[in-house]
Design a protein around this motif. Structure first.
Motif, short mmCIF file in Angstrom:
data_model
loop_
_atom_site.label_atom_id
_atom_site.label_comp_id
_atom_site.label_asym_id
_atom_site.label_seq_id
_atom_site.Cartn_x
_atom_site.Cartn_y
_atom_site.Cartn_z
N HIS A 344 0.85 -1.18 0.00
CA HIS A 344 0.00 0.00 0.00
C HIS A 344 0.90 1.25 0.00
O HIS A 344 1.71 1.38 -0.88
CB HIS A 344 -1.00 -0.02 1.17
N THR A 345 0.84 2.07 1.03
CA THR A 345 1.66 3.29 1.00
C THR A 345 3.02 3.08 1.66
O THR A 345 3.85 3.97 1.67
CB THR A 345 0.93 4.46 1.72
N GLU A 346 3.22 1.89 2.22
CA GLU A 346 4.50 1.64 2.90
C GLU A 346 5.50 0.99 1.94
O GLU A 346 5.11 0.18 1.09
CB GLU A 346 4.30 0.73 4.11
N VAL A 347 6.74 1.35 2.11
CA VAL A 347 7.78 0.82 1.23
C VAL A 347 8.68 -0.09 2.04
O VAL A 347 9.17 0.29 3.11
CB VAL A 347 8.58 1.98 0.61
N TRP A 348 8.89 -1.31 1.52
CA TRP A 348 9.61 -2.33 2.28
C TRP A 348 10.73 -2.96 1.44
O TRP A 348 10.59 -3.12 0.25
CB TRP A 348 8.67 -3.47 2.70
N ILE A 349 11.79 -3.35 2.15
CA ILE A 349 12.75 -4.28 1.56
C ILE A 349 12.36 -5.65 2.12
O ILE A 349 12.59 -5.94 3.30
CB ILE A 349 14.20 -3.92 1.93
N LEU A 356 10.99 0.93 5.04
CA LEU A 356 11.79 2.12 4.73
C LEU A 356 11.03 3.41 5.01
O LEU A 356 11.63 4.46 5.21
CB LEU A 356 12.22 2.10 3.26
N GLY A 357 9.72 3.32 4.97
CA GLY A 357 8.92 4.52 5.18
C GLY A 357 7.66 4.46 4.34
O GLY A 357 7.28 3.40 3.87
N SER A 358 7.03 5.60 4.18
CA SER A 358 5.77 5.65 3.42
C SER A 358 5.91 6.58 2.24
O SER A 358 6.67 7.56 2.29
CB SER A 358 4.63 6.15 4.30
N MET A 377 12.75 8.41 -4.39
CA MET A 377 13.72 7.54 -5.05
C MET A 377 14.99 7.37 -4.21
O MET A 377 15.78 6.46 -4.43
CB MET A 377 14.10 8.10 -6.43
N ARG A 378 15.20 8.27 -3.26
CA ARG A 378 16.39 8.17 -2.42
C ARG A 378 16.21 7.19 -1.27
O ARG A 378 17.12 6.98 -0.47
CB ARG A 378 16.79 9.55 -1.89
N MET A 379 15.03 6.61 -1.18
CA MET A 379 14.81 5.59 -0.14
C MET A 379 15.56 4.32 -0.50
O MET A 379 15.70 3.99 -1.68
CB MET A 379 13.32 5.23 -0.06
N GLY A 380 15.99 3.59 0.48
CA GLY A 380 16.68 2.34 0.23
C GLY A 380 17.35 1.87 1.49
O GLY A 380 17.17 2.45 2.57
N VAL A 381 18.15 0.83 1.37
CA VAL A 381 18.80 0.29 2.55
C VAL A 381 20.04 1.13 2.88
O VAL A 381 20.78 1.53 1.98
CB VAL A 381 19.14 -1.21 2.36
#
Lengths: 434, 347
Positions: A344-349, A356-358, A377-381
């Motif tokens: 949904h709106t959450e971003v996961w590895i 990672l966040g929403s 786009m700067r989200m990540g591990v």
């Protein structure tokens, strides 16, 4: 397919995974590369960007990719290049060598960026281009006559519109070429009106297909009053025999010939990734294809990865297997390649089970080509300086590289392959040291 | 188990399939699409354009049956979309809605009743039923009696007895591919009873193998594909060919059951094994697709002809395939003769 214990396990079948595996082999250790497919590289355009544009209110175009990295780090000091820039040359060498061993020749330009015409009718910035695009590169100041050839029915590339657009766009880049266009009708697939790049490439991989194409080009050129200096063609000169086909067309036409850059089609990604796989196999990597890693566990001694081998669907659960190694390199791709997924709106590895966040609509900039780039786009591990995943629970056994990393925006920076290979080479070496 | 229609919402998958198949990345990656084309005029493929809503499936009836690529498209789906599974579901909906295209009606009927779609099929049984091995002959085999004889020679060499039969036809494979799970289960139940008597069940048909592993997973340990079985006994069989062998692999094995894939360089240590560029996980099939390809012979011939062009490109002495079904498909191209692994080792 060998399910055996190797020193390092690399998860991911794109450029980053290939270079990480190559670094492990360079360090004299054994490696298994596990992947379902090439991820983001499966749909790549076939050329390599290292550092093209520093995003910002006024984006800076980089003439030299190394200078570009310095400029980028001045604006974005926490960019991931700050951790792995010193391995960029080795990473690039590794990728170019693997591709070459697999039959895919890449050319660099002494650290300079070049501009390659693309299917959209504009030019893309790249640091390395494949043999198929070497002649396509824009030469500022060159007053050459360029013929853009399209194929009737292939709506993915409109030669007339592209030539008109190149004519205008090149002025920004110092181009002085005159562009012409034509549309040839290839009859090899009967009377169908529409054809895709894939069908075209598959047909041109046959002897009769190539013969028909060369005959048509020669007829057109001999009936034309201009002697063309260069011919541009859509990125569809074969899935398999592309370099051989290009050489034959050049011989027949006696001028420069190149493809325009794909913006992701079935042909260029196939060529690039399969060449990397052939190169990796020749170098001694154990490729575990068609396999998905579902879970990773680490101990003080090593890593075990629970995998599902084979394509899965309602009828086919696949076969479970566990791969073991001393360390693991996560090169599973980012938003495009599948390493980062949205719930949904959450971003996961998913593989690290790390949120990672929403991302919600309000955070997105409506301007898709905003010069600053989309923030999400700067989200990540997050990784430490040695590319180790900065999380306590992995016993220091997991490293990450490529577009799964935080603090980079490959889309706006035109830096995807550069970041991938620099971070991957470093991650591979560190993992090999475990 | 990987995410599938069982665990994902269908409507979401349906649109994802449409999107990824029309991206010009996956649609091209199926032999059928490469041969019959995709309509890219609106950025959408012919096969999937009419799937605009889930209630309009009847408009893609023909295409859904035509989209038989043995999972080649799925290999390039970077967002885990089970393309083949979606098409199987669409076929089922079309059958339920009684909108099966004319050309496919005999095949659907055969799948429902468990009858055979091949004119040359003749029920064959050989050996004693209380043998060590059950060998299931492909229903597509041009001469089932000869295949039975060949396998009997192999089993005699390894000092095992065998009961060969093709009475179970495709063991429910086509029914599975049409989402007719009750019919498929009915077809396998009789066979299951018989399979229990044997320690090993071997088949030379990769589609039968798939049906057995899907419908009788509890017996997976005893089920072998022909080359897997030959590999187990390669030392006793003394395979010493020294020719250049062009190998056409089975897509079902390479993509769905890669752990069963056999290394032919090890199997024929003194021969030179060559494969076309599209091999292993990327292998392209003959176009017969377990029987569905028969409905449109011109497509089948074009697809198998294209594959044959790849197989014939490099120098070789013989073209072999472990799968009898694939051999039949490739031979539809009427080019160079493709023989089965059994033909080859019994020659």
């Amino acid at each position: 397919m060998k399910i055996e214990k190797t020193d390092v396990l690399v998860v991911g079948g794109g450029a980053a995974g290939a270079v990480a595996a190559s670094a492990v082999l360079d360090a004299g250790k054994s490696v298994s590369v596990v992947f379902a497919n090439g991820g983001g590289s499966e749909i790549c355009g076939g050329a390599m960007d290292v550092m093209g544009v520093v995003p910002g209110e006024k984006p800076m175009i980089c003439e030299s990719y190394k200078e570009g990295i310095s400029q980028l780090l001045a604006v974005y000091p926490d960019h991931v290049y700050g951790k792995c820039e010193e391995q960029l040359d080795k990473g690039l060498d590794a990728l170019v060598s693997l591709a070459k061993a697999g039959g895919y020749t890449l050319h660099g330009f002494d650290g300079k960026n070049v501009w390659v015409p693309n299917m959209m009718g504009t030019f893309s910035v790249n640091a390395f281009v494949p043999e198929m695009m070497k002649d396509s590169v824009l030469e500022p100041g060159a007053e050459e006559k360029v013929l853009v050839i399209g194929v009737k029915g292939n709506v993915a590339f409109n030669a007339v519109a592209a030539a008109q657009s190149y004519q205008q766009y090149q002025k920004k880049l110092g181009g002085k070429a005159i562009y012409f266009s034509t549309e040839i009708k290839i009859g090899g697939w009967g009377d169908r009106r529409k054809i895709s790049d894939g069908e075209l490439a598959d047909y041109l991989d046959t002897e009769e297909g190539l013969e028909e194409l060369i005959g048509l080009i020669k007829t057109f050129c001999s009936n034309n009053r201009y002697q063309f200096d260069k011919i541009l063609f859509p990125p569809a000169l074969g899935y398999i025999h592309y370099e051989e086909n290009l050489a034959k067309i050049k011989d027949a036409c006696d001028c420069k010939v190149g493809e325009v850059e794909a913006l992701g089609n079935s042909v260029t990604g196939y060529r690039f990734t399969r060449a990397l796989y052939r190169g990796l196999e020749a170098k001694g990597a154990n490729l575990v294809r068609g396999t998905v890693v579902k879970e990773v566990e680490t101990t003080a001694e090593g890593v075990s990865a629970k995998c599902i081998i084979g394509l899965t669907d309602q009828l086919h659960p696949g076969k479970e297997a566990t791969l073991e190694s001393s360390a693991l390199v996560l090169a599973a791709g980012g938003f495009v390649g599948g390493g980062i997924k949205a719930r949904h709106t959450e971003v996961w590895i998913e593989l690290l089970n790390q949120k990672l966040g929403s991302v919600v609509v309000d955070q997105l900039d409506r301007d898709a080509v905003n010069p600053k780039g989309q923030g999400f786009m700067r989200m990540g591990v997050d990784v430490a300086d040695d590319m180790m995943v900065a999380e306590g629970q992995y016993n220091g056994r997991i490293y990450a590289c490529g577009s799964i990393l935080s603090h980079q925006n490959f889309a706006s920076e035109r830096s995807s392959v550069g970041v991938a290979v620099a971070s991957a080479y470093k991650a591979g070496l560190q993992a090999a040291g475990k | 188990m990987g995410e599938s229609m069982v665990t994902q919402e269908f409507s979401k998958l349906y649109y994802r399939t449409a999107n990824c198949l029309t991206s010009d990345i996956i649609a091209d990656f199926a032999p059928v699409s490469r041969i019959v084309g995709v309509d890219t005029s609106a950025g959408l493929g012919t096969v999937f354009t009419a799937m605009g809503t889930r209630f309009d499936m009847q408009y893609v009836a023909k295409e859904a049956f035509m989209a038989t690529d043995s999972y080649e498209s799925d290999t390039r789906s970077i967002d885990d979309t089970p393309v083949n599974e979606i098409m199987r579901y669409v076929r089922h909906e079309i059958i339920e809605g009684d909108m099966v295209p004319e050309a496919y009606k005999p095949i659907v009927e055969a799948a429902k009743t468990g009858s055979c779609i091949y004119n040359q099929y003749k029920e064959t049984k050989s050996g004693n039923e209380d043998a060590d091995i059950l060998f299931l002959i492909s229903p597509a085999a041009p001469d089932a009696a000869k295949t039975a004889e060949q396998f009997s020679i192999v089993s005699k060499t390894i000092e095992k007895s065998v009961y060969c039969t093709n009475q179970y036809k495709d063991c429910g494979y086509l029914a599975l591919q049409m989402g007719l799970f009750d019919e498929a289960t009915k077809q396998i139940n009789l066979l299951k009873k018989q399979m229990q008597q044997y320690n090993v069940v071997v088949t030379d048909d990769s589609y039968i193998l798939d049906a057995l592993l899907v419908l009788a997973p509890e017996m997976a340990e005893k089920i072998r594909f022909i080359d897997e079985f030959v590999m187990e006994y390669k030392n006793t069989l003394k395979l010493s060919e020294n020719e250049t062998i062009m190998l056409h692999q089975s897509g079902v094995i390479e993509r769905l059951y890669p752990e069963k894939s056999v290394d032919y360089k090890e199997l024929f240590a003194s021969a030179k094994i060559v494969t076309p560029a599209r091999c292993g996980y990327d292998v392209t099939d003959s176009g017969l697709a377990g029987g569905l390809g028969l409905a449109v012979p011109e497509n089948l011939m074009a697809i198998s002809g294209r594959r044959m062009a790849d197989l014939m490109k490099e120098e070789h002495d013989v073209i072999i395939t472990p799968c009898a079904y694939e051999a039949v498909g490739l031979n539809c191209a009427e080019k160079e003769k493709v023989i089965t692994l059994l033909d080859y080792i019994c020659k």
